[in-house]
Scaffold this motif. Sequence first.
Motif, PDB file in Angstrom:
ATOM      1  N   LEU A  53       0.840  -1.208   0.000  1.00 36.21           N
ATOM      2  CA  LEU A  53       0.000   0.000   0.000  1.00 36.21           C
ATOM      3  C   LEU A  53       0.869   1.251   0.000  1.00 36.21           C
ATOM      4  CD1 LEU A  53      -2.771  -0.687   2.673  1.00 36.21           C
ATOM      5  CD2 LEU A  53      -3.105  -0.425   0.225  1.00 36.21           C
ATOM      6  N   SER A  54       1.941   1.185   0.778  1.00 34.60           N
ATOM      7  CA  SER A  54       2.765   2.379   0.987  1.00 34.60           C
ATOM      8  C   SER A  54       3.968   2.431   0.064  1.00 34.60           C
ATOM      9  CB  SER A  54       3.264   2.402   2.440  1.00 34.60           C
ATOM     10  OG  SER A  54       2.190   2.279   3.324  1.00 34.60           O
ATOM     11  N   ALA A  55       4.175   1.372  -0.710  1.00 30.95           N
ATOM     12  CA  ALA A  55       5.419   1.275  -1.466  1.00 30.95           C
ATOM     13  C   ALA A  55       5.494   2.233  -2.650  1.00 30.95           C
ATOM     14  CB  ALA A  55       5.609  -0.157  -1.955  1.00 30.95           C
ATOM     15  N   LEU A  56       4.346   2.654  -3.128  1.00 32.95           N
ATOM     16  CA  LEU A  56       4.366   3.498  -4.333  1.00 32.95           C
ATOM     17  C   LEU A  56       4.925   4.878  -4.013  1.00 32.95           C
ATOM     18  CD1 LEU A  56       0.785   2.570  -5.576  1.00 32.95           C
ATOM     19  CD2 LEU A  56       2.944   1.784  -6.551  1.00 32.95           C
ATOM     20  N   PRO A  57       5.746   5.415  -4.882  1.00 30.34           N
ATOM     21  CA  PRO A  57       6.259   6.773  -4.651  1.00 30.34           C
ATOM     22  C   PRO A  57       5.100   7.765  -4.637  1.00 30.34           C
ATOM     23  CG  PRO A  57       7.448   5.677  -6.427  1.00 30.34           C
ATOM     24  CD  PRO A  57       6.286   4.811  -6.109  1.00 30.34           C
ATOM     25  N   PRO A  58       5.067   8.669  -3.664  1.00 31.91           N
ATOM     26  CA  PRO A  58       3.961   9.642  -3.594  1.00 31.91           C
ATOM     27  C   PRO A  58       3.826  10.426  -4.889  1.00 31.91           C
ATOM     28  CG  PRO A  58       5.278   9.724  -1.609  1.00 31.91           C
ATOM     29  CD  PRO A  58       6.022   8.840  -2.561  1.00 31.91           C
ATOM     30  N   GLN A  59       2.586  10.721  -5.222  1.00 32.00           N
ATOM     31  CA  GLN A  59       2.297  11.468  -6.444  1.00 32.00           C
ATOM     32  C   GLN A  59       1.175  12.439  -6.119  1.00 32.00           C
ATOM     33  OE1 GLN A  59       2.100   8.877  -9.738  1.00 32.00           O
ATOM     34  NE2 GLN A  59       1.700  10.489 -11.235  1.00 32.00           N
ATOM     35  N   ALA A  60       1.510  13.688  -5.981  1.00 30.19           N
ATOM     36  CA  ALA A  60       0.516  14.671  -5.520  1.00 30.19           C
ATOM     37  C   ALA A  60      -0.580  14.871  -6.553  1.00 30.19           C
ATOM     38  CB  ALA A  60       1.200  15.994  -5.224  1.00 30.19           C
ATOM     39  N   PRO A  61      -1.825  14.925  -6.103  1.00 34.64           N
ATOM     40  CA  PRO A  61      -2.910  15.257  -7.033  1.00 34.64           C
ATOM     41  C   PRO A  61      -2.867  16.749  -7.355  1.00 34.64           C
ATOM     42  CG  PRO A  61      -3.770  15.053  -4.816  1.00 34.64           C
ATOM     43  CD  PRO A  61      -2.316  14.709  -4.738  1.00 34.64           C
ATOM     44  N   GLY A  62      -3.629  17.152  -8.349  1.00 34.73           N
ATOM     45  CA  GLY A  62      -3.676  18.570  -8.715  1.00 34.73           C
ATOM     46  C   GLY A  62      -4.290  19.401  -7.596  1.00 34.73           C
ATOM     47  N   VAL A  65      -8.030  19.275  -6.444  1.00 34.12           N
ATOM     48  CA  VAL A  65      -8.589  18.257  -5.542  1.00 34.12           C
ATOM     49  C   VAL A  65      -8.750  18.846  -4.142  1.00 34.12           C
ATOM     50  CG1 VAL A  65      -8.211  15.993  -4.497  1.00 34.12           C
ATOM     51  CG2 VAL A  65      -7.603  16.379  -6.885  1.00 34.12           C
ATOM     52  N   ARG A  66      -7.728  19.565  -3.707  1.00 35.97           N
ATOM     53  CA  ARG A  66      -7.810  20.185  -2.374  1.00 35.97           C
ATOM     54  C   ARG A  66      -8.930  21.216  -2.335  1.00 35.97           C
ATOM     55  NH1 ARG A  66      -5.660  23.827   1.471  1.00 35.97           N
ATOM     56  NH2 ARG A  66      -4.424  22.827   3.123  1.00 35.97           N
TER      57      ARG A  66
ATOM     58  N   TYR B  26      -4.557  15.937   4.909  1.00 39.88           N
ATOM     59  CA  TYR B  26      -4.600  15.863   3.446  1.00 39.88           C
ATOM     60  C   TYR B  26      -3.231  16.245   2.872  1.00 39.88           C
ATOM     61  CZ  TYR B  26      -5.578  16.904  -1.407  1.00 39.88           C
ATOM     62  OH  TYR B  26      -5.518  16.929  -2.775  1.00 39.88           O
ATOM     63  N   GLY B  31      -0.441  12.726  -1.410  1.00 40.68           N
ATOM     64  CA  GLY B  31       0.456  12.139  -2.402  1.00 40.68           C
ATOM     65  C   GLY B  31       0.419  10.617  -2.371  1.00 40.68           C
ATOM     66  N   ARG B  32       0.401  10.055  -1.173  1.00 41.57           N
ATOM     67  CA  ARG B  32       0.366   8.591  -1.049  1.00 41.57           C
ATOM     68  C   ARG B  32      -0.975   8.037  -1.540  1.00 41.57           C
ATOM     69  NH1 ARG B  32       4.449   6.453   0.775  1.00 41.57           N
ATOM     70  NH2 ARG B  32       5.882   7.421   2.229  1.00 41.57           N
ATOM     71  N   HIS B  34      -3.118   9.426  -3.555  1.00 40.21           N
ATOM     72  CA  HIS B  34      -3.301   9.613  -4.992  1.00 40.21           C
ATOM     73  C   HIS B  34      -2.426   8.654  -5.790  1.00 40.21           C
ATOM     74  CE1 HIS B  34      -2.945  11.916  -8.894  1.00 40.21           C
ATOM     75  NE2 HIS B  34      -4.225  11.697  -8.767  1.00 40.21           N
ATOM     76  N   ALA B  35      -1.218   8.391  -5.322  1.00 39.61           N
ATOM     77  CA  ALA B  35      -0.358   7.425  -6.017  1.00 39.61           C
ATOM     78  C   ALA B  35      -1.046   6.060  -6.083  1.00 39.61           C
ATOM     79  CB  ALA B  35       0.979   7.311  -5.290  1.00 39.61           C
ATOM     80  N   GLU B  48      -8.231  11.116  -9.178  1.00 34.28           N
ATOM     81  CA  GLU B  48      -8.445  12.299  -8.336  1.00 34.28           C
ATOM     82  C   GLU B  48      -9.807  12.234  -7.644  1.00 34.28           C
ATOM     83  OE1 GLU B  48      -5.497  15.616 -10.313  1.00 34.28           O
ATOM     84  OE2 GLU B  48      -7.661  15.884 -10.535  1.00 34.28           O
ATOM     85  N   LEU B  77      -4.721   4.299   3.706  1.00 30.61           N
ATOM     86  CA  LEU B  77      -4.426   3.715   2.400  1.00 30.61           C
ATOM     87  C   LEU B  77      -5.296   2.500   2.115  1.00 30.61           C
ATOM     88  CD1 LEU B  77      -0.542   4.136   2.391  1.00 30.61           C
ATOM     89  CD2 LEU B  77      -2.202   5.370   0.986  1.00 30.61           C
ATOM     90  N   TRP B 122       9.679   1.440   2.788  1.00 31.98           N
ATOM     91  CA  TRP B 122       8.655   1.256   1.752  1.00 31.98           C
ATOM     92  C   TRP B 122       9.284   1.267   0.366  1.00 31.98           C
ATOM     93  CZ3 TRP B 122       5.184   5.304   4.519  1.00 31.98           C
ATOM     94  CH2 TRP B 122       4.511   4.672   5.562  1.00 31.98           C
ATOM     95  N   TYR B 126       9.213  -1.441  -2.776  1.00 33.19           N
ATOM     96  CA  TYR B 126       8.867  -1.024  -4.136  1.00 33.19           C
ATOM     97  C   TYR B 126       9.923  -1.541  -5.126  1.00 33.19           C
ATOM     98  CZ  TYR B 126       8.005   2.255  -7.994  1.00 33.19           C
ATOM     99  OH  TYR B 126       7.754   2.818  -9.212  1.00 33.19           O
TER     100      TYR B 126
END
Lengths: 240, 186
Positions: A53-62, A65-66, B26, B31-32, B34-35, B48, B77, B122, B126
């Motif tokens: 679940l946590s392994a993916l590199p973070p990717q910020a949404p646009g 979204v906030r 948030y 980032g986590r 959304h990834a 999104e 998550l 983590w 990966y």
Amino acid sequence: MDETHRIFQETISAYALGALDADESSALKIHLQTCEACRAELAGYQRVGMGLLSALPPQAPGPQVRRALQKRLKGSRPSFQLSFGQALLSGALALMLVLNVISIRQVDSLKKQQAELNRELYSGQTAIAMLAYPDTQSIPFYQEGISGSLLVDRQRNLVAVFAWHLPPVPADKTYQMWLIDSQGDRTSGGFLVPEMNRPFETAVISLSLPLTGFTGFGITLEPFGGSPKPTGPRILLVDL
Amino acid sequence: MDLSEDDLHLIQRVAQNDQQAFLALYDRYAGRVHALTLRILNDPMMAEEATQDTFMKLWSRARLYLVERGSFVVWLLTIARRTALDRLRMEGRRPLLSDSTDPEGIWPVLADSSRNEDEARWRSLYFMLHDMPGEQRRVIELAYYQGLSQSEIAQELGWPLGTVKTRMRAALEHLRREWLKDECAG
């Protein structure tokens, strides 16, 4: 190693990822209830699952979204949920409040009944006392099915009314008594409230004005709460 | 800063309808989330939306989070994964989740990964996943990020079911052995 146990053991990793088909999953669940070794093995695989679940590199949404979330928060508050204890306490308080309101209303009702009984007792006792008094004048009347007497004590400015067979009064109306002077002006003498299951009604009028100035007595049907002057139909008119 | 304690403080404030605390969580975890939703849905717009839905669930269910049952980020998550996979199902692209992935179902056996919350742990998982043989990585990804069962994976890839089972078991055994070995050593 037991063959059945080995077969189940081989499915644990897939179960940890939620990838077992339904029938295999159900069977393994039952086995897990009694097999400590398999439960321990499952825990290890589930840690891997949580790691994925946590392994993916973070990717910020646009940023939209906030902004959209902030807008949704303003538009809808989260549902207010109470814990069981809070709900119980709230329920108890609400019940107490309802019971209090009911009690207050009952007390008010009892007070009104008490006041009415006192008024009736006072009227009855006064009327009996007037009957026994030698200077009391008794004026009988019989008009349109209503009969009775007026007891008039001009020394004490008292008038007692005994009226039989008054018609039932509508809920939004009341009988109002009047004393009429020589000019035809009316002064309110209060109200007559017919009781259910009683053929007569008694009332006593105690005047601050000299009774000698009045030449007549009347009853009219008025809106509930009374009127400053007669407005409704006349029920009774008696010369004093 | 003790991150888990800070998360706990924020989640407690969110449970009391504190919007600032919510936005702080948030900013920390979007980032986590959304990834993960993007990995599952493979569609930026849908990802999104799923991210929004995940955080709205956090807003409405914050009081249900129990710290003694696991770390906050794992809880969040897990909600995100569930939300994204449900979105796939609604789109008719994937079948229903197995209930073994329900956050309430797995929590009791989870260790608190906040102890191992550093990015390096983590990230190592990966890279382990990416370094695997392609056929093993594929079954893991289809199962975990697409919500497919073994028989559905077999159908999807045109492989015999036994092959899918063998490769999935080998892949997960490898990850478990290597990743948890690092944890024990660390």
